[in-house]
Enzyme design. Structure first.
Site, short mmCIF file in Angstrom:
data_model
loop_
_atom_site.label_atom_id
_atom_site.label_comp_id
_atom_site.label_asym_id
_atom_site.label_seq_id
_atom_site.Cartn_x
_atom_site.Cartn_y
_atom_site.Cartn_z
N ASP A 74 -2.75 -18.35 1.47
CA ASP A 74 -3.86 -19.04 0.81
C ASP A 74 -4.44 -20.12 1.72
O ASP A 74 -5.64 -20.27 1.87
CB ASP A 74 -3.44 -19.61 -0.56
CG ASP A 74 -2.07 -20.23 -0.54
OD1 ASP A 74 -1.31 -20.06 0.44
OD2 ASP A 74 -1.72 -20.94 -1.52
N ASP A 83 -10.88 -9.22 7.36
CA ASP A 83 -12.27 -9.13 6.91
C ASP A 83 -12.91 -10.51 6.83
O ASP A 83 -14.09 -10.67 7.16
CB ASP A 83 -12.35 -8.44 5.54
CG ASP A 83 -12.62 -6.95 5.68
OD1 ASP A 83 -12.43 -6.42 6.79
OD2 ASP A 83 -13.01 -6.32 4.68
N TYR A 102 0.81 -1.21 0.00
CA TYR A 102 0.00 0.00 0.00
C TYR A 102 0.85 1.27 0.00
O TYR A 102 0.38 2.33 -0.39
CB TYR A 102 -0.93 0.05 1.22
CG TYR A 102 -1.96 -1.06 1.24
CD1 TYR A 102 -2.18 -1.86 0.13
CD2 TYR A 102 -2.72 -1.30 2.37
CE1 TYR A 102 -3.11 -2.87 0.15
CE2 TYR A 102 -3.66 -2.32 2.39
CZ TYR A 102 -3.86 -3.10 1.28
OH TYR A 102 -4.78 -4.10 1.30
N ASP A 146 -5.37 -7.25 5.57
CA ASP A 146 -6.57 -6.58 5.10
C ASP A 146 -7.63 -7.63 4.74
O ASP A 146 -8.79 -7.56 5.17
CB ASP A 146 -6.20 -5.74 3.86
CG ASP A 146 -7.29 -4.77 3.46
OD1 ASP A 146 -8.37 -4.81 4.05
OD2 ASP A 146 -7.05 -3.97 2.54
N LYS A 159 3.72 -15.51 2.47
CA LYS A 159 3.71 -16.24 1.20
C LYS A 159 5.17 -16.52 0.85
O LYS A 159 5.66 -16.19 -0.24
CB LYS A 159 3.00 -15.38 0.14
CG LYS A 159 2.70 -16.08 -1.16
CD LYS A 159 1.58 -17.09 -1.08
CE LYS A 159 1.39 -17.78 -2.43
NZ LYS A 159 0.57 -19.01 -2.33
#
Ligand code: NAD
Length: 364
Positions: A224, A252, A142, A248, A192
């Site tokens: 994942d 959620d 970001y 993020d 990852k």
């Protein structure tokens, strides 16, 4: 004690839920002998309308001068199509950055009274749903440079840079270990590392920091798989620590499986200075101004603020107890009424103000 709280009600349902949170805070003050002094400032769409800036300098100054910032929600369709630098979300990102709030605490907890709201099968929910996601908030893709959209070989190419320095990983890893130490002593670091160099560094540094926390069990999971495991069996997690992008999405997902977006608080904190306490939901323009919003996520954010920012554990627990009591009484705002079982006997549909009344009464 006297504490200064900067209130940023924001847009949509923000002012309605904030009003109830302030009532609750005032009762806590009376009951436990604290004085809360409020400074209210503009942030988000209302600030764009008033002064053309989603985070005016005066707001930033008021936040910096406070012990903690309590935010309602910002944004709405009216401001969605403005240039990026004028968007409500841009103001929020800037606020986090300016206050150096690099650690985001996102508890995904299901009150037993709302078990039927969860999207998961009852046999999965019965194993418990109490996960804390610790998300790094000021780095990663970001904020990484370079970024942009350029022309390449006759077509447009967009790119961002996922980057973390060793010190950025170390400080969020410490926050994760400290949080795990206060809970179930299990930390799962999500990355990852099988594909990304930045994740390999992340994993290496987390393992180094682990040496200072031998009492905490550390595991690693690829993002994942973590997404899948959160839905398959969230009870396996205690605390998850992860980077900004993965956090993020996972925070959620963790929130969504509880089925109660109107119930979940959050905290964004730095090493020092005021933190930001806010519900995880947005400004809900579809129900704004109708006294339909659930104020409990904001009221529970007040509890997090008392616990984290002001070290007032008994006061925080009193609020959480009062919220649990109103749920026991069967009071439900629309969002948590709809997800109740088809038999709604014993439940009462209430509005935002009535829910605030009930929490205040339970506290008193
Ligand atoms: P949202 O969270 O505002 O709403 C999603 C759905 O949940 C809506 O149906 C809404 O009515 C419901 N809902 C949300 N909070 C509720 C509450 N407290 N009580 C009852 N129902 C509730 O998400 P959205 O619709 O995607 O976004 C609306 C606006 O909010 C957008 O402009 C978005 O950018 C902004 N937003 C702001 C924040 C923030 O301020 N931190 C976070 C997310 C979205």
């Amino acid at each position: 004690m006297n504490y200064t709280i900067c209130l940023l009600p924001g847009d949509g349902i923000g002012p309605e839920i904030m009003a109830q949170a302030v009532r609750v805070l005032n009762v806590v003050g009376q009951k436990f002998g604290h004085t809360f002094t409020y400074t209210e400032a503009l942030a988000g769409g209302c600030a764009i309308d008033a002064v053309g800036d989603p985070l005016p300098e005066a707001t930033l100054a008021a936040c910096k001068a406070s012990d903690a910032v309590l935010l309602g929600a910002v944004g709405g369709p009216k401001w969605d199509n403005l240039p990026r630098h004028q968007r409500a979300e841009t103001g929020l990102l800037k606020l986090r950055k300016e206050l150096n709030c690099f650690a985001n605490f996102r508890p995904a907890t299901l009150f037993p009274q709302l078990a039927s709201a969860s999207y998961l099968r009852p046999d999965i929910v019965s194993k418990g749903l109490d996960v804390l996601v610790v998300r790094e908030l000021t780095g990663c893709v970001y904020f990484g440079q370079p970024k942009g959209i350029v022309e390449e070989n006759g077509e447009r190419m967009g790119f961002n840079t996922m980057r973390y320095t060793e010190s950025e990983v170390r400080r969020i890893a410490k926050v994760g270990f400290e949080a795990a130490r206060k809970r179930g002593k299990r930390l799962c670091s999500v990355d990852k590392a099988n594909v990304l160099d930045v994740s390999q560094l992340w994993r290496d540094v987390v393992m180094e920091v682990h040496k200072d926390y031998p009492d905490v069990e550390l595991t690693h999971m690829y993002v994942d798989n973590a997404a899948m495991q959160l839905v398959r069996d969230p009870s396996q997690f205690d605390v998850i620590v992860t980077g900004n992008l993965f956090g993020d999405i996972l925070s959620d997902a963790a929130a969504a499986i509880t089925g109660s977006i109107g119930m979940l608080p959050s905290a964004s904190v730095g090493e020092s200075g005021p933190g930001i306490y806010e519900p995880i939901h947005g400004s809900a323009p579809d129900i704004a101004g109708q006294d339909k919003a659930n104020p409990l996520a904001t009221i529970l954010s007040v509890a997090m603020m008392l616990r984290f920012a002001l070290n007032l554990e008994a006061e925080a627990a009193a609020i959480e107890g009062a919220v649990s009591a109103v749920l026991d009484q069967g009071l439900r705002t629309g969002d948590i009424y709809q997800s109740a079982p088809s038999d709604t006997s014993g439940l009462t549909l209430v509005g935002c103000t009535a829910m605030g009344d009930a929490v205040v009464a339970a506290l008193q």
